[in-house]
Design an enzyme around this catalytic site. Structure first.
Site, PDB file in Angstrom:
ATOM      1  N   TRP A   4       0.838  -1.200   0.000  1.00  0.00           N
ATOM      2  CA  TRP A   4       0.000   0.000   0.000  1.00  0.00           C
ATOM      3  C   TRP A   4       0.872   1.249   0.000  1.00  0.00           C
ATOM      4  O   TRP A   4       0.595   2.211  -0.723  1.00  0.00           O
ATOM      5  CB  TRP A   4      -0.970   0.009   1.180  1.00  0.00           C
TER       6      TRP A   4
ATOM      7  N   ASP B 211      -1.795   7.020   6.163  1.00  0.00           N
ATOM      8  CA  ASP B 211      -2.830   6.066   5.737  1.00  0.00           C
ATOM      9  C   ASP B 211      -3.120   5.187   6.956  1.00  0.00           C
ATOM     10  O   ASP B 211      -2.282   4.381   7.344  1.00  0.00           O
ATOM     11  CB  ASP B 211      -2.288   5.240   4.558  1.00  0.00           C
TER      12      ASP B 211
ATOM     13  N   LYS C 191     -12.174  -1.701   6.726  1.00  0.00           N
ATOM     14  CA  LYS C 191     -11.404  -2.500   7.678  1.00  0.00           C
ATOM     15  C   LYS C 191     -11.963  -2.364   9.099  1.00  0.00           C
ATOM     16  O   LYS C 191     -12.112  -3.352   9.792  1.00  0.00           O
ATOM     17  CB  LYS C 191      -9.929  -2.096   7.666  1.00  0.00           C
TER      18      LYS C 191
END
Ligand SMILES: *Cc1c(COP(=O)(O)O)cnc(C)c1O
Length: 357
Positions: A99, A167, A191
């Protein structure tokens, strides 16, 4: 049979969230209409987004001067929006996984990127620690929890006066955050908050407007700040679900209580792994281990039993523990909505499997 949902994302949501969302799909706010078919400009939905904003600010203790935004496009859209809005010349990035790498790739489209450190050399199984962030960076970006590898940075990096961007897709709401240290935080909802389709952005208003480039209206954070996330049609249903989760978090006792529970769940599972003769954690450094995503594999001499353990666990209702293809083995995601009882079921399955094999 009761299912124990260990999926990494989309992932487990509280029954409170799911039941209230189901109710609103049938009849939203006593309107006699489904939430799927009402105007986002109705006063009933305005009340939803207002309350969701307020609860995010309350739970994370966000100081004045910040806006909470509800955007589409996923966390992946933020990989581009962040540099578009904040990168004038140069940004610093920490490379801790797939990511982070994707965020780096997008940032390079908009300016110079200084990758200050990377843990790619050991397949991202640790967090780089000895690095400095150059003072002339417009901002420093890092990923707090590396969902795929099970590493987590729980201590805010030292960045001096450089703006800090994170993030937090897979660990937001699992621990207190000192938001004042950050200029921008983003998190895809799927999530720890809501179904996929909405991304939460927390941005310091003062950080915006310092780049010269022309920004498309929808990709300019100021558009959404000004319009309260209602410039266009926002993801109505995921925002409604997010509000339910936020209410649930408040009822649970808030972020500090959630953190306590999350730490206890992770400790239980890591202890079972570390004391096992069959399983081994993929992240050796205890201080780097994620409390949200616990990654482990079979020791080499048991490697051929991997598939049978997944089947064995499946017979006990344990779902979603297959590791990411880049890591292999197993990954048990222990997001906020997961009760410790489910972790106990997994730990017992590991012990029973070890005894019988
Ligand atoms: C899942 C995840 C993403 C990607 O989110 P999308 O909403 O699918 O774009 C980005 N960063 C982290 C840390 C993630 O866990």
């Amino acid at each position: 049979m009761k299912k124990h949902n260990f999926y990494a994302g989309p992932s487990i949501l509280s029954q409170y969230t799911i039941q209230n969302t189901a109710d609103a799909v049938l009849n939203f706010a006593d309107m006699g209409l489904s939430i799927l078919e009402i105007s986002h400009r109705s006063k009933q939905f305005q009340a939803v987004i207002d309350e969701a904003d307020a609860l995010v600010k309350e739970l994370l203790e966000i100081p004045a001067g910040y806006s909470v935004l509800w955007l589409g496009g996923g966390a992946s859209m933020q990989f581009a929006m962040v540099p578009m809005n904040l990168l004038a010349k140069k940004a610093g990035y920490l490379d801790t996984g797939v990511w982070a790498s994707k965020a780096i790739k997008e940032a390079k489209l908009f300016g110079d990127v200084d990758v200050v450190a990377s843990s790619k050399d050991r397949n991202y199984t640790y967090i780089p620690k000895d690095y400095t962030v150059p003072a002339d960076c417009d901002y420093f970006h890092y990923t707090t929890n590396n969902t795929i590898y099970g590493t987590e940075i729980r201590k805010d990096p030292e960045v001096g006066n450089v703006r800090l961007v994170a993030d937090m897709s897979s660990d937001i709401f699992s621990r207190p955050i000192d938001v004042a240290k950050y200029d921008l935080i983003y998190a895809g909802a799927q999530k720890n908050l809501a179904p996929a389709g909405v991304t939460i952005v927390i941005v310091r208003d003062e950080a915006l407007g310092h780049v010269d480039r022309v920004l498309p209206t929808m990709l300019d954070y100021r558009t959404h700040v000004k319009k309260g996330s209602m410039f266009n049609t926002p993801p109505v249903l995921p925002i409604y679900s997010a509000l339910q989760t936020l209410k649930f978090y408040k009822q649970m006792g808030g972020i500090r209580e959630l953190e306590k529970r999350d730490l206890a769940k992770a400790a239980m599972l890591y202890e079972a792994i570390d004391s096992s003769k069959m399983f081994v954690a993929t992240v050796p450094g205890h201080e780097d281990r994620s409390i949200m995503n616990v990654c482990f594999v079979m020791k080499p001499e048991y490697a051929e039993l991997e598939k049978s353990f997944i089947d064995f666990a499946g017979e006990r209702g344990i779902i979603g523990i297959k590791g990411h293809r880049d890591v292999g083995g197993f990954r048990a995601s222990l997001y906020n909505a997961m009760p410790i009882e489910s972790v106990k079921v997994l730990v017992d399955a590991m012990k029973d499997f070890e005894e019988t094999h």
